[in-house]
Design a protein around this motif. Structure first.
Motif, short mmCIF file in Angstrom:
data_model
loop_
_atom_site.label_atom_id
_atom_site.label_comp_id
_atom_site.label_asym_id
_atom_site.label_seq_id
_atom_site.Cartn_x
_atom_site.Cartn_y
_atom_site.Cartn_z
N TRP A 86 37.05 38.38 47.42
CA TRP A 86 36.73 38.86 48.76
C TRP A 86 38.01 39.13 49.54
O TRP A 86 39.11 38.80 49.07
N TYR A 120 30.92 47.99 44.69
CA TYR A 120 31.91 47.09 45.27
C TYR A 120 33.07 46.88 44.30
O TYR A 120 34.25 46.86 44.71
N TYR A 135 36.55 48.28 45.59
CA TYR A 135 37.43 47.26 46.15
C TYR A 135 38.18 46.47 45.07
O TYR A 135 39.42 46.47 45.05
#
Length: 466
Positions: free
Chosen positions: A326, A443, A447
């Motif tokens: 994250w 994602y 990312y």
């Protein structure tokens, strides 16, 4: 030069790699895993569904489910000794198949982190009804918050608390088995020449009927995967992970199977099996006080299961932060350990508090079909990883690794049996699961994959690394 400085600064801004203490004994691990399997809850909540559809053939269906569960357990045991990480499935798959597959695995399991505990907690009020009436949502929210408070303690304290509760729920299961045993109505031949309750009364139990109930039979002892999540805190994981997996499976299977056998042989009429009314049978065999005691044991079993689920799910969330999945502030928060108990306290709250809200405010039971599809998908991914891992292992590593017997039969059995069970799933549940996979891949590509050396760097805290 500018790029180099940027990367250095990015590395420095990441949280320091945190470590969970390797203090959990094999016996403590078995207590925690058995508490997550929660055999008494399976006996009184899942087995009635099997009895209703399979009649006296439920015993054969559960045995078949246990055989497949042993095959799944063999996959978890081998992969868990190679990758002793609190990340569980996603860490195993990442190191075996690759990062993209690992992130998909995490994303699927992440859905279960927040759904399954409040779903289990919602059953509490039903089994407290003999003592007092309470709203199901309120009772479930209280159970979630109590479980969260206990999960914030040291892992050894959790093993002690859950071990005490586990003893009470096993007593409830033993009581049902004993009551059935002293009220036997038919011989053991019924377990082989079984019957179901059809439109024209009792009908023969067939292989096709067994296969139709296999999906539920497989999940009767689900929860043994907790051993993989606890591997990072287990002493000598390369030696003890397989022990915890198979001891938990064996003991949990006995606690579920023996009372089921005695119940099938003890009911007055096989047609009663269609009701799946364990409380009614116990009341008829032992009276009101015994029925109340058994129901209280089930409520305790539910709380016990939720404690372990919050504990293990928090560790998966913690692991995702440690593995830099994250943005930096989120990673820092998820990896915070409280000094006294060495538990990931923010990750624990992030699981427990939303779970309490979901239990109270949302019809979360409507998502049960999706959870079944996701769990089956995870089992298939783990089986593929167990097939692939032998191609990657080094000669030096092989000497210290537990390897499943009869490889590749167990993972192939899982792929075919669980894959077949998936074909009978509702189309909507399959589409929702596919959507989760699609979002996960977006994602990952958008990312995580853009800086592969900095993001989603999955740690292997094996014996050697520790």
């Amino acid at each position: 030069m500018t790029e180099s400085l940027t990367l250095d600064n990015a590395e420095e801004s990441e949280p320091k790699r945190a470590s969970l203490a390797r203090v959990l004994s094999p016996a403590g691990g078995v207590l925690l895993v058995l508490s997550c399997i929660t055999p008494a809850s399976s006996l009184f909540i899942i087995v009635p569904e099997v009895l209703a559809s399979q009649g006296s053939g439920a015993v054969l269906t559960i045995i078949a489910g246990l055989v497949i569960s042993v095959a799944v357990g063999a996959c978890y045991a081998e992969l868990g000794t190679r990758m002793a990480s609190s990340g569980g499935e996603y860490a195993m798959v990442t190191h075996t198949i690759g990062k993209a597959a690992g992130w998909v695995t995490f994303s699927l399991s992440a859905v279960l982190l927040w759904i399954i505990p409040p779903v289990i907690a919602l059953g509490t009020a039903d089994y407290l009804a003999d003592l007092f009436t309470v709203d199901r949502g309120v009772a479930a929210a209280v159970v979630m918050l109590l479980a969260t408070g206990v999960a914030l303690l040291d892992i050894r304290a959790n093993a002690l608390v859950t071990g005490l509760f586990l003893g009470l729920e096993i007593l409830a299961a033993v009581l049902v088995a004993a009551l059935g045993l002293v009220n036997i109505e038919r011989g053991p031949g019924e377990l082989v020449s079984s019957h179901i309750i059809g439109s024209n009364g009792l009908e023969p139990f067939t292989l096709a009927i067994l296969v139709s109930g296999l999906a539920v039979g497989i999940f009767v002892v689900s929860g043994f995967s907790t051993a993989a999540y606890l591997a990072e805190e287990l002493v000598e994981p390369r030696r003890n992970v397989p022990r915890v997996v198979f001891w938990s499976l064996g003991l949990g299977g006995m606690v579920i199977l023996i009372p089921t056998i005695t119940t099938v042989l003890a009911v007055d009429d096989l047609g009663e099996l269609a009701t799946g009314d364990f409380s009614g049978w116990v009341r008829a065999w032992g009276g009101d006080n015994v029925a109340v005691a058994v129901n209280l044991g089930i409520a305790i079993a539910i709380l016990n299961a939720v404690i372990v689920m919050v504990l293990q799910n928090a560790r998966v969330l913690y692991s995702s932060g440690r593995d830099r999945s994250w943005p930096v502030p989120v990673n820092r928060a998820l990896t915070k350990l409280n000094e006294g108990y060495n538990a990931p306290w923010l990750a624990t709250l992030a699981i427990g508090v939303p779970g309490a809200v979901f239990a109270y405010a949302i019809d979360i039971e409507a998502l049960l079909g999706i959870t079944s599809v996701i769990l089956a998908s995870l089992y298939v991914l783990i089986a593929f990883a167990a097939l692939w891992v032998r191609r990657q292992a080094t000669t030096a590593e092989e000497g210290s690794i537990w390897k499943m017997p009869l490889w590749p039969v167990p993972p192939l059995l899982v792929i075919f049996a669980v894959g077949y069970a998936l074909t009978g799933s509702a189309r909507t549940d399959v589409l929702v699961t596919a959507s989760i996979v699609a979002v996960a891949l977006l994602y990952y590509v958008g990312y995580l994959a853009r800086r592969p050396q900095e993001r989603f760097v999955v740690v292997n805290p094996s014996d050697d690394a520790a």
